[in-house]
Every structure is written in C-alpha cells, then in structure tokens.
Design a protein around this motif. Sequence first.
Motif, short mmCIF file in Angstrom:
data_model
loop_
_atom_site.label_atom_id
_atom_site.label_comp_id
_atom_site.label_asym_id
_atom_site.label_seq_id
_atom_site.Cartn_x
_atom_site.Cartn_y
_atom_site.Cartn_z
N ALA A 356 0.83 -1.21 0.00
CA ALA A 356 0.00 0.00 0.00
C ALA A 356 0.86 1.26 0.00
O ALA A 356 0.58 2.23 -0.72
CB ALA A 356 -0.92 -0.01 1.22
N ILE A 357 1.93 1.26 0.80
CA ILE A 357 2.81 2.43 0.87
C ILE A 357 3.54 2.62 -0.45
O ILE A 357 3.67 3.75 -0.96
CB ILE A 357 3.81 2.28 2.04
CG1 ILE A 357 3.06 2.32 3.38
CG2 ILE A 357 4.87 3.37 2.00
CD1 ILE A 357 3.89 1.91 4.58
N ARG A 358 4.02 1.54 -1.03
CA ARG A 358 4.72 1.65 -2.32
C ARG A 358 3.80 2.19 -3.40
O ARG A 358 4.22 3.00 -4.25
CB ARG A 358 5.28 0.28 -2.72
CG ARG A 358 6.50 -0.14 -1.91
CD ARG A 358 6.95 -1.54 -2.28
NE ARG A 358 8.16 -1.92 -1.56
CZ ARG A 358 8.67 -3.15 -1.55
NH1 ARG A 358 8.05 -4.13 -2.22
NH2 ARG A 358 9.77 -3.42 -0.88
N ASN A 359 2.55 1.76 -3.41
CA ASN A 359 1.59 2.27 -4.41
C ASN A 359 1.38 3.77 -4.25
O ASN A 359 1.31 4.51 -5.24
CB ASN A 359 0.26 1.53 -4.27
CG ASN A 359 0.33 0.10 -4.77
OD1 ASN A 359 1.20 -0.24 -5.58
ND2 ASN A 359 -0.56 -0.75 -4.29
N LEU A 360 1.27 4.24 -3.00
CA LEU A 360 1.06 5.67 -2.77
C LEU A 360 2.32 6.47 -3.14
O LEU A 360 2.22 7.58 -3.68
CB LEU A 360 0.70 5.90 -1.30
CG LEU A 360 -0.72 5.45 -0.92
CD1 LEU A 360 -0.88 5.40 0.59
CD2 LEU A 360 -1.76 6.38 -1.52
N LEU A 361 3.49 5.93 -2.85
CA LEU A 361 4.73 6.60 -3.24
C LEU A 361 4.81 6.70 -4.77
O LEU A 361 5.27 7.71 -5.30
CB LEU A 361 5.94 5.84 -2.70
CG LEU A 361 6.15 5.90 -1.18
CD1 LEU A 361 7.28 4.97 -0.75
CD2 LEU A 361 6.47 7.33 -0.73
N ALA A 362 4.36 5.66 -5.46
CA ALA A 362 4.37 5.69 -6.93
C ALA A 362 3.45 6.78 -7.47
O ALA A 362 3.78 7.47 -8.45
CB ALA A 362 3.95 4.32 -7.47
N GLN A 363 2.30 6.97 -6.83
CA GLN A 363 1.38 8.02 -7.24
C GLN A 363 1.96 9.41 -7.05
O GLN A 363 1.58 10.35 -7.73
CB GLN A 363 0.07 7.88 -6.46
CG GLN A 363 -0.73 6.63 -6.78
CD GLN A 363 -1.92 6.44 -5.87
OE1 GLN A 363 -2.43 7.41 -5.30
NE2 GLN A 363 -2.37 5.20 -5.72
N ASP A 365 5.16 9.99 -7.51
CA ASP A 365 6.42 9.94 -8.26
C ASP A 365 7.63 9.78 -7.35
O ASP A 365 8.72 10.29 -7.62
CB ASP A 365 6.60 11.21 -9.11
CG ASP A 365 5.56 11.30 -10.21
OD1 ASP A 365 5.19 10.24 -10.77
OD2 ASP A 365 5.11 12.42 -10.50
N LEU A 366 7.43 9.04 -6.25
CA LEU A 366 8.52 8.81 -5.30
C LEU A 366 8.93 7.34 -5.23
O LEU A 366 9.86 6.98 -4.51
CB LEU A 366 8.11 9.26 -3.89
CG LEU A 366 7.88 10.75 -3.68
CD1 LEU A 366 7.36 11.02 -2.27
CD2 LEU A 366 9.17 11.54 -3.92
N PHE A 367 8.26 6.47 -5.97
CA PHE A 367 8.51 5.04 -5.85
C PHE A 367 9.94 4.68 -6.25
O PHE A 367 10.58 3.83 -5.65
CB PHE A 367 7.53 4.24 -6.72
CG PHE A 367 7.72 2.76 -6.61
CD1 PHE A 367 7.33 2.07 -5.47
CD2 PHE A 367 8.31 2.04 -7.64
CE1 PHE A 367 7.52 0.71 -5.37
CE2 PHE A 367 8.50 0.67 -7.53
CZ PHE A 367 8.10 0.00 -6.40
N ASP A 368 10.47 5.35 -7.28
CA ASP A 368 11.83 5.06 -7.76
C ASP A 368 12.88 5.94 -7.10
O ASP A 368 14.05 5.92 -7.50
CB ASP A 368 11.89 5.26 -9.29
CG ASP A 368 11.03 4.25 -10.02
OD1 ASP A 368 10.93 3.10 -9.54
OD2 ASP A 368 10.43 4.61 -11.06
N ASN A 369 12.48 6.68 -6.09
CA ASN A 369 13.44 7.55 -5.39
C ASN A 369 14.44 6.69 -4.62
O ASN A 369 14.05 5.89 -3.75
CB ASN A 369 12.69 8.48 -4.43
CG ASN A 369 13.58 9.57 -3.87
OD1 ASN A 369 14.63 9.30 -3.31
ND2 ASN A 369 13.16 10.82 -4.03
N HIS A 370 15.72 6.81 -4.94
CA HIS A 370 16.73 5.96 -4.33
C HIS A 370 16.92 6.26 -2.84
O HIS A 370 17.60 5.52 -2.13
CB HIS A 370 18.06 6.11 -5.07
CG HIS A 370 18.74 7.43 -4.82
ND1 HIS A 370 18.38 8.57 -5.49
CD2 HIS A 370 19.74 7.77 -3.97
CE1 HIS A 370 19.14 9.57 -5.08
NE2 HIS A 370 19.97 9.13 -4.16
#
Length: 465
Positions: A356-363, A365-370
């Motif tokens: 759930a957290i990864r999905n929200l980060l993707a929305q 534009d933070l999912f690929d943030n290293h």
Amino acid sequence: MIRFDSEQIRMMNWRLAAKDIAAVIGPPGSGKTTLGSALARNMIVDGLADNVLLTAYTNAATDEFGRELCYLLGDAAASQLCVRAGNSTAADRSLPIPFSNDVGVIKSKRIILCTILSLPRLPKDIGFDRLIIDEASITKIDQLLMPLQMSLSSFSARTSSHYESNLTFEDFGLPNLQKQLKELMNFLSHCGIAATVVGDPKQSQPISISGGNGSADGYYNNISAIGWIIKSASYDTLHITHRLPDKLASLVNDFAQYGGLLSAHEVAGRRLNLTNMFALEHDFKRILDPDEVVTWLDIHDSEETPSKESSWVNLAEARACAKICKQLVKHIPQQQQLKEERRIVIITRFTGQVMAIRNLLAQMDLFDNHDIKVTTTTTALGTQADIVLFSLVRNNKDRYLGAAGELQDLNVSISRAKRKLIIIGNFDMMMNGYCGSSKTNYARNLAKLIDSKYGEIVEAPLILK
C-alpha cells in the motif's frame, strides 16, 4: 581505517585468548560484523589459528564479512588469504575476495567465508580451529551444530586424541539437545577448537520455525542458536552503538534491557538536519522537529481485514507515511552516502502495508526515489537510515496486536534510525492492546517509555488523513 571502540577491544581480547565456545550479544549498531571480521584477521595474522571459518545464515551477512576483511587486510591480502564459497549465484562476486568451491582452492586459504546452509559444499576433511558464527539469533540449533560438527570431524581425522563421551543413546532426542550441545562444546574445547557465536535474540528469532502448538519440535525450534549457547556457556554483551543517537540509544536500552547501551561519542548528539524548517508546511513542523529524536504520530483509523493476496493494511497510516516522505525529500540536504544506504526507511510488519505504501509513493512519483526504502520488520535487520518511519498498522476493537506486539519486531523497528524515529499508529492500541503469546506486554512498555521519557505524542493533523 577502522577504529575499534573500547567494547570491541574488550571483546576481542576475551575471544582471541579463549579456547572455548561462547556467545557475543550485539545490540543494534554495536559492530557485530566488524568484530567478527577483526577476530578472524587477528587470529590468522597473530598466528593464533591455522584456519578460520566465518559463517552466517544469509548471503548478505556473509558478504559483509568479506567487505570488512577487505577494509581490515587490504584488497590484495584479503584476496590472498580468503575465499568465498557456497552458492555462486547468491554471493557478491564483485568483492576482491575470490569465489570458489574447488577443494584445492579452499584448502589453500586461511579464512573461509560460507553461509551455514552451504557448508555441505565444503571439503569434508577441511580443518577449522576457530569458528565465528554470525546471525545466530535467526539460526536454529541444528544449523549451529553443523559447523561445530564439521570441526569435530576434521579434528578426528587429523589426530588420535581420545575423549570419552558421557552421552548415551537416549540423549540423542529433542529433549536432550542442550545436553548434546554441552557435550559437544566440552569435546571441542578439549580439541583446542574455539567458536564465537554472535547475534542478538532480542532483535530476531529463528527462521523457518516448524512444529508449534506445544510440540517438542516447535519448542526447540523457537530457541535460537545463540539462545542455546547463552543457556549452556559463557556470554557477554557489547554496550556501545555507532548508529543510535543518545536519546534513541537510551530508549532501546530501556526497552530491550541491554544493561547499559550507550551511543558512541561521535553519534550521541546527531539530529535530523533539514535545509529550511521555515519552508515546511505548518502541519509537518512538529512531526519533523529535529530536536525531538522520537515522535509518535497518533492515528486513530482502523486496520483493514486482509485479503487472500495480502496481509493487514492501514490506509490512513500508509497515506501519512507517503505524505511525510514527500516533505522529507524536499527538505533533507543531499549528501554523499554508501550505495546500499537510504536516507528514509519505512518499516512495517505486514507485506500488505508495504504494498500500500509503495503504491502511494508511486502516485507521488517517489517510488523510484533511491532515498526511500519500504521493508518489513523481517527484512529490516542490517538496515539503517537517517529517518525511520515505523507503521504499526494494527488497530481493532478487540485490542489484539498479534505478532506486531512481539519484542523482536518492535526492537528492530525502533533501532534502525540514525537521526529521527517516527512511529505511526494508534497510541491507545499499543497501551491497551495485547499480544497473546508473551507474558510481557512489550507494546505497552514501549508506549510508556516514549510517553514518559523519550519522545513526544503528536495527534495526526487532518492533512495526513
């Protein structure tokens, strides 16, 4: 150059001179891997051992031994003295230490690095007079016996020394494992073989637990390898952490009862560094206050029943984690860091919450943030970050926490942060919930410590919901 603290030096002096089997308990950030690697180096360089086995449960920890040895010995000497054996596809082949399962190569080296589960790949007649066994808190007793018995077998092949065993046929059953272990330790000491078993039973439990429901198998598999050694032999604890700042070190010490865990001088005063506090959105200023090392963000939303494909989820907590990350990414200064490190780590027990957290980060534009990593408590061991967000998830009318209230889960989650810990979840649930499998209510103990001494409880603002 690696500099050792007074606790590491004290432990090295003890284990270098010892000819027995003993345990070293390493609280979070105390340098367990550094200690094990330094012991191996000194045993060979100082002529205290002919061959040393460095073994751990995971490939990651075994490779970390290799990196530390390269720092301590230098790449050239590490390549000459050491070999990495085991699973070729899982080992880090970029290390200067060569990888090989060839019998001739392994026998020509002085320090052998191999996971416990890959030990059967080693030559059966190879001799180890010193063993260093890491990750012993996730290792089971039968897995601990494997490297010990290897040393025993190799010793028997190399010497005619005689030792009279006191074990009878009836002793080789589960209820007598401790007696077996004591007898084996006595025999190995008689043979001049020493082993240092390293881990922390307050951070993790054995992996692949089988049995249960009161069965003998379940009981004995629940006790970690280091737990068995602590019951059967001498042990000592490292008391300096190089990760946790002063207030967080004191919280972890009081919570897990380490008996005096202290921050190293260079990290004691470390705090969160933001580029511009005044630029933070108003509702985030109290949550991200750099002067407060521990903040509990009190959210009252309930958990959601897991589906067949997932585990427990708390969407309100997930949204709070994602929105806090968005603020942090804007206001944490860029700095040079190791490839494997993250500035922000989000920890939760539940894989459903991770998703759930990864999905929200993707929305956002933070999912690929290293700079951001989302992980479960099970895989958080070895992880550290400037800021840790710990999502509790559980909040229900029955006040049942389940495994989320266990000592190991809570201890791992609160001990990963180098500058700031933010706990996200319902405070009353932790104060008044129950775990069911432990006599001690660790969740309540943690809530009380943070409320009374070590942190601030902050009501979640509407912007996070």
